[in-house]
Scaffold this motif. Structure first.
Motif, short mmCIF file in Angstrom:
data_model
loop_
_atom_site.label_atom_id
_atom_site.label_comp_id
_atom_site.label_asym_id
_atom_site.label_seq_id
_atom_site.Cartn_x
_atom_site.Cartn_y
_atom_site.Cartn_z
N LYS A 258 0.85 -1.21 0.00
CA LYS A 258 0.00 0.00 0.00
C LYS A 258 0.88 1.25 0.00
O LYS A 258 0.66 2.18 -0.79
CB LYS A 258 -0.91 -0.03 1.23
N ASN A 259 1.89 1.27 0.85
CA ASN A 259 2.80 2.43 0.87
C ASN A 259 3.48 2.61 -0.48
O ASN A 259 3.61 3.73 -0.97
CB ASN A 259 3.88 2.25 1.94
N ALA A 260 3.89 1.48 -1.09
CA ALA A 260 4.59 1.56 -2.38
C ALA A 260 3.63 2.12 -3.43
O ALA A 260 4.01 2.95 -4.26
CB ALA A 260 5.09 0.17 -2.79
N ALA A 261 2.36 1.68 -3.38
CA ALA A 261 1.38 2.15 -4.36
C ALA A 261 1.06 3.63 -4.13
O ALA A 261 0.93 4.40 -5.08
CB ALA A 261 0.11 1.31 -4.27
N GLU A 262 0.97 4.01 -2.85
CA GLU A 262 0.62 5.41 -2.55
C GLU A 262 1.77 6.35 -2.89
O GLU A 262 1.54 7.53 -3.20
CB GLU A 262 0.24 5.55 -1.07
N ALA A 263 3.00 5.82 -2.84
CA ALA A 263 4.17 6.68 -3.13
C ALA A 263 4.12 7.21 -4.56
O ALA A 263 4.63 8.29 -4.83
CB ALA A 263 5.46 5.91 -2.88
N GLY A 321 3.98 11.08 5.96
CA GLY A 321 4.27 12.14 5.00
C GLY A 321 3.09 12.37 4.08
O GLY A 321 3.20 13.07 3.08
N ARG A 322 1.96 11.71 4.40
CA ARG A 322 0.79 11.85 3.52
C ARG A 322 -0.29 12.64 4.24
O ARG A 322 -0.44 12.53 5.45
CB ARG A 322 0.26 10.46 3.15
N GLU A 323 -1.07 13.36 3.44
CA GLU A 323 -2.07 14.24 4.02
C GLU A 323 -3.05 13.50 4.93
O GLU A 323 -3.35 13.93 6.01
CB GLU A 323 -2.82 14.95 2.90
N LEU A 328 0.44 4.81 10.98
CA LEU A 328 0.46 3.58 11.78
C LEU A 328 0.91 2.37 10.97
O LEU A 328 1.25 1.33 11.53
CB LEU A 328 -0.94 3.31 12.37
N GLY A 329 0.91 2.50 9.63
CA GLY A 329 1.21 1.35 8.77
C GLY A 329 2.55 0.71 9.09
O GLY A 329 2.64 -0.49 9.37
N LEU A 330 3.62 1.50 9.09
CA LEU A 330 4.95 0.93 9.29
C LEU A 330 5.20 0.59 10.75
O LEU A 330 5.96 -0.34 11.05
CB LEU A 330 6.02 1.89 8.77
MG LIG Z 1 0.97 3.29 5.14
#
Ligand SMILES: [Mg+2]
Ligand SMILES: Nc1ncnc2c1ncn2[C@@H]1O[C@H](COP(=O)(O)OP(=O)(O)OP(=O)(O)O)[C@@H](O)[C@H]1O
Length: 369
Positions: A258-263, A321-323, A328-330
């Motif tokens: 999810k983080n990779a996709a959101e990046a 770092g996202r709006e 909590l993900g990591l």
């Molecule tokens: Mg995340």
């Protein structure tokens, strides 16, 4: 044919070859011209290239070390002494720079040869940090859980009152009451996530095929948050099972994908899921016994990389770092992986971010589960 004379300082044991092969830090032997004449297995792993491909190559072509190395080589030779260079960036191939302590030592019996020892600092440094992250996460989460509980009740009151008011107001004011209702709903959702985070049960560990867990995460990602991404699988199918809670492991992979996709911020991009066997990571358990974590999973994206100002803290809870990120993900990834006696680390430069999860192998007798 005459047999060569026995070298007097050679004792049958310890065998230098064995020491060379067992040396846990990357070591490279260099000839007069700065070319590699020998590398140990740890250096092969560090450079991600086999010794056959390295021998004969100029070392500075394969390793970019952020220090005047030519000068260090000649000083070590001229003074017959070891040169220590600490805290410098070493880059190999496509990997991000790794902070290392480097030593250049002339060989005792032949100063034409130099030994280059490279100790990556990340393992030792992050070892301490992971534990502190875990306890920091615990206390921050305990506090957040308590607050979440306390805030939810008055929020329900605020939202209910706003809904009542909205029945008797004009359209313009209704926009404002709707805003209150919408925003309180968003806060309640966030609080529920915090509560769920605190409630994470201890892992129910069994033998799990890593590729099954990755596959489930990949499929679920592709129909949801990663629909705009291409996910490439680069698996070593011979990997044995790990000992894990399958749902929690899937949660780890989902969060990382999810983080990779959101990046990529909605742009198309590629996520590579890579698995391989790597014997170089050994940790000491809390009980003091050593543990090997050879099952390695990398989630690699080609996005912009982790913002430098966040890099040191991304595993801490509530760092985002996202709006709309809760941050909590990591923290959850780090908690689950440390509950599994595993290890998670990250290498990030613009264009390539790789999260690497290292896990133990399930004991043989459990593989039939
Ligand atoms: Mg995340
Ligand atoms: N693959 C990545 N590329 C770039 N930045 C990343 C990547 N993974 C994490 N980050 C950065 O680390 C921050 C923390 O990530 P984390 O998953 O903990 O929280 P989040 O994604 O912001 O929120 P949540 O996961 O709770 O919705 C992100 O906000 C982002 O700035």
């Amino acid at each position: 044919m005459t047999t060569p004379p026995r070298t007097p300082y050679r004792t049958p044991y310890p065998v230098p070859g064995v020491i060379w092969a067992s040396l846990p830090i990357p070591a490279v032997l260099l000839g007069l011209d700065g070319r590699i004449t020998e590398v140990n297995p740890a250096a092969e792993t560090f450079l991600n290239v086999s010794s056959r491909a390295l021998i004969g190559q100029p070392v500075l072509d394969r390793l970019s070390i952020d220090a005047p190395m030519e000068e260090a080589f000649s000083r070590a030779r001229a003074n017959q002494s070891t040169i220590f260079i600490n805290d410098i960036d070493v880059t190999t191939g496509e990997r991000a720079p790794v902070q290392c302590n480097v030593q250049v030592a002339p060989m005792h019996d032949n100063s034409d040869f130099l030994m280059l020892l490279i100790s990556p600092r990340d393992i030792a440094d992050r070892l301490g940090r992971s534990m502190s992250v875990k306890s920091a996460a615990k206390s921050a989460i305990g506090m957040a859980e308590m607050l979440a509980h306390e805030i939810k009740n008055p929020l329900a009151g605020i939202s209910g009152a706003a809904q009542l008011i909205s029945m008797n107001v004009n359209a313009e004011d209704r926009e404002l009451t709707d805003l209150i209702v919408e925003e309180t709903r968003r806060i309640v959702k966030l609080l529920e996530q915090v509560e769920q985070f605190g409630n994470l049960r201890p892992p129910d560990r069994r033998a799990v095929n890593i590729h099954d867990a990755l596959d489930r995460a990949r499929k679920s990602a592709l129909v949801g948050f990663a629909a705009h991404m291409q996910i490439v699988e680069d698996y070593d199918p011979s990997l044995p099972a790990t000992l894990a809670d399958p749902d929690q492991l899937m949660q780890v992979f989902l969060n990382l994908i999810k983080n990779a996709a959101e990046a990529s911020k909605g742009q198309p991009g590629t996520i590579r899921l890579r698995t391989f066997y790597d014997l170089s990571l050994r940790l000491r358990r809390k009980t003091g016994s050593p543990s090997v974590l050879p099952l390695t999973i990398e989630i690699i994206d080609d996005g912009p990389g982790i913002p430098p100002e966040l890099a040191a803290d991304i595993f801490e809870p509530f760092v985002s770092g996202r709006e709309n990120g809760t941050g909590l993900g990591l923290a959850l990834v780090s908690k689950i992986i440390s509950d599994h006696e595993g290890w998670v680390q990250v290498d990030s430069v613009p264009g390539r971010t790789a999260f690497r999860v290292s896990l133990p192998v399930a004991p043989k007798k459990m593989e039939s589960y």
